[in-house]
Each structure stands twice: as C-alpha cells, then as structure tokens.
Design an enzyme around this catalytic site. Sequence first.
Site, PDB file in Angstrom:
ATOM      1  N   TYR A   1       1.052  -1.761   0.049  1.00  0.00           N
ATOM      2  CA  TYR A   1      -0.220   0.018  -0.101  1.00  0.00           C
ATOM      3  C   TYR A   1       0.459   1.365  -0.051  1.00  0.00           C
ATOM      4  CZ  TYR A   1      -3.968  -2.314   1.155  1.00  0.00           C
ATOM      5  OH  TYR A   1      -5.473  -3.016   1.548  1.00  0.00           O
TER       6      TYR A   1
ATOM      7  N   TYR B   1      -0.925 -10.107   0.723  1.00  0.00           N
ATOM      8  CA  TYR B   1      -0.056  -9.466   1.253  1.00  0.00           C
ATOM      9  C   TYR B   1       0.136  -9.922   2.406  1.00  0.00           C
ATOM     10  CZ  TYR B   1      -3.331  -5.976   2.682  1.00  0.00           C
ATOM     11  OH  TYR B   1      -4.333  -5.614   3.454  1.00  0.00           O
TER      12      TYR B   1
ATOM     13  N   ARG C   1      -3.037 -12.275   3.688  1.00  0.00           N
ATOM     14  CA  ARG C   1      -4.577 -11.358   3.281  1.00  0.00           C
ATOM     15  C   ARG C   1      -4.729 -11.667   1.530  1.00  0.00           C
ATOM     16  NH1 ARG C   1      -8.142  -7.731   4.435  1.00  0.00           N
ATOM     17  NH2 ARG C   1      -9.779  -9.308   3.069  1.00  0.00           N
TER      18      ARG C   1
ATOM     19  N   HIS D   1      -7.835  -8.028  -3.061  1.00  0.00           N
ATOM     20  CA  HIS D   1      -8.928  -7.860  -2.319  1.00  0.00           C
ATOM     21  C   HIS D   1      -8.914  -6.195  -3.070  1.00  0.00           C
ATOM     22  CE1 HIS D   1      -6.849  -6.843   1.316  1.00  0.00           C
ATOM     23  NE2 HIS D   1      -7.219  -5.728   1.549  1.00  0.00           N
TER      24      HIS D   1
ATOM     25  N   HIS E   1     -10.799  -2.353  -1.810  1.00  0.00           N
ATOM     26  CA  HIS E   1     -12.014  -2.099  -0.542  1.00  0.00           C
ATOM     27  C   HIS E   1     -12.569  -0.997  -1.430  1.00  0.00           C
ATOM     28  CE1 HIS E   1      -9.305  -3.253   3.116  1.00  0.00           C
ATOM     29  NE2 HIS E   1      -8.293  -2.917   2.422  1.00  0.00           N
TER      30      HIS E   1
END
Lengths: 184, 241
Positions: free
Chosen positions: B107, B146, B156, B159, B161
């Site tokens: 991120y 990640y 995770r 995905h 959000h």
Amino acid sequence: MPQLKESPSQTAGPYVHIGCTPQMAGLEARAMGPQLGERMVLGSPTGDRITLDLHVFDGAGDAVTDALIEIWQPTPQGQFTGDDQFCNWGRQATDLTSGQAVFQTLKPGAPVGQAPHILVWIVARGIGLGLTTRIYFPDEDNADDPVLALAGDRAATLIARKTAGGYAHAVHLQGPSETVFFDV
Amino acid sequence: MDDTPFAPRDFSVHPPPLWPDYRSTHLRAPQQPLLQMPQTQTEMTGPTFGHAALGPLDSDLIVNYAAAGQSAQGPRILVHGKLLDGQGRAVPGKLIEVWQANAGGRYRHVNDGYLAPLDDNFGGCGRCITAPDGSFAFRTVQPGPYPWPNGGNDWRPAHIHFSVFGDGFAQRLITQMYFEGDPHIARCPIAQSIPDAAALDRLVARLDMDRTVAMDIRAYRFDIVLRGRQATVFENKPQGT
C-alpha cells in the site's frame, strides 16, 4: 420484486486513508479531485461555529489512531439539506499518532421531534461493521429526545463536554464506560 | 426523497463485532449489544455528491497517479458492476470510493512497511459516481496478496476496498471485493468472519469475458447491494400500523 440481501460489510482496515482521506496517507501528489468531507463550513453561514474534538478509545484505554470518523448533522436551523455555505457531512481520520479527530462545524439545531445532535459513524481495523453513535450537547434540553431516552443509564456516554472553542467527546469501544452504539 | 424506512438490518450477513481469529477485534469490539432505535430523519438522510467533486481520472487507477505517458505495473483489470438496493433497483448518483495495494501487495501508506516495493506510478485510490442505471467501473491493476500481523502466518487474499454511500446514512457501507479462485479467501480470518458462506461469495468478483477487451484488459464483475427499504404499505392495511 426480488429481495436481495445487503452486501456483507468488511473492515475498512488500517489503510482506509488511501481511499477516504488521501492526503493523510501521503498521496498529496496524486492527480485527483479534492479530499471529500474535509471542510463543512464553506462560506459564511449563519450559526455558531464550533470545534468538535473527538477521540476513540479501545478496550485497553488506548487512543485508536487508524479510525475514520464521519459525521452527519442538521444545520443550525435543524435541516438536513445544506447549501454552498455549509455541508452537513464531514469526514476526518483520527491522527496517526495522537488519535485526535477535529471537525470545524456549526452547532446543530433541533430537527423536528429531536434534540440537537450529530450522528457519528466509525470504521477502523478490527471493526467489521461500521459503528453508529450520536453526540448530544450538555447545554441543550435533551429531556424529550426519543433516542437519547432509549439509552437509559448509559445516556451520559452520548453527551459531549463543553470546551473553550466548542465541544469534546470520547467514544469508548469497550469497557465500563462503553459508548452506546445503535442498530439503526 | 423516499420516506419509506429502511428494512431492519440483517446481521446474518455481517461479521460479528468480536471474531477471535481476527486479533484486532479483541480490544475494539463493543461488548454491549447494539441498542435498537427507530429510524429518524437523521438516519434516513445522507450526503449527496456531484460529478464536480471528482477529478477526470479518479476512476482510472492505472493512470491517476502515474507520470505523464506512464502507467501502473501489474495485470490490467476493469472492475465493474451495479449498485442495487434490497429490491433489486438500480441506485444511481452515489459515490463509490476504492482503495487497494499495488500489484506486489504494497500500500502507498506511511504505515505500510511490507518488503514489496512501491510502484512510482500507482497510488491505489479511486472514486466514481454511479450512472443512471446504477453501474460503475474502475480501471486498475490487480492487487497482490500480502502478509499482515495477526499472530501467525496470515496473508490477505487479493482485495479492493469499497466505500459506498446510499440515500440515507443507515445504508452507509464499507466492504471488500475478492477475486474468483483465490485460495487465500478460505484461509483469511477477515473474510471468514462473515458468518454465511453464500454472503461471502457475493463479495467474490467473477471474471467477465464479455467486458474483457482483447489485447488490452481483463474484466471482473462485482455487484453491490445496499440495505433495502421496508415492504410497501398498501392502502388496505389497517391504519396506525
């Protein structure tokens, strides 16, 4: 008509800022429109300007430093329709270090049948479904408010504290002073 | 404005506040039950957003953070779908915001220190407003899985959000979109905190060859359903109910 079930909620996670408060994530350089919800007082609207100082605390008493808080409130005239002077909706992330979230807004008026209040919606890492609560004011007549009355002996968890420039309020996610959260 | 109250929330499709396998819930889950309240004007209303609030590239994550003439690295995808209400009606004119990791699972955030490198041309933030038929679309790159700190070897699933607004604040929703065939979904305590397997499956986007553009970009289909309104009160219903 078909009846569809609501899409399941999932946590906003620790990086909610990228999508909702991009400047806080360090995305200043991106070629996008302005950060939404950052400013509520847009011009010179009628009403009392207040600083609303919020903190969210977890069950250990530590400030939650990765929450996103949205507020939705009536105008000083008790209306939910804003104009080019005032936006009824605001959004701030809690500070990544201190956990403080500050809203510059107007003191809400009383909507029909209710005392003046602000709806507060909180999402964060570890919160699977956004939490809805309210803030009422210590210097208003709250006696006849139908929602506050439902909170009974926990009503004090919904009433802000007066400060020099407005109001401050602490939301407690857990513990003996746990804030009332609503199933709306 | 539609004055019909929203139907009671069906909690069987949502994660419970406390989910022991998801460590962050331990100190953040309220311990008291939610206090039921009647909807008032406060919850029936909500903010509206116009196209003027957005920039021209907001829905194109492939280029909206990239230097001129460049684009983000990773598998190019078009994520599209419809925003619907509980009655299956299109919900037009609503703000949808998305955020995600880059193709390596990193991120662009001050608090993410994962080994995978940042992509100079990818920010991971997108926004759009649903069309008159409720449809929406984002161009982006497929995010990578990640690792995350949850007490073990937790990864995770890939995905994206999603943050979604409705007509009223009672419909406000944040969720995550997963990808068809991802083996991490079954191993992820966040995804598995959804108590109903059929409900979780509705968060899994499907490869959509009909919208896939040859030699350009693959498409994934993802529909979002907002909480619906109560059934219509018919005229012959006794008054006062």
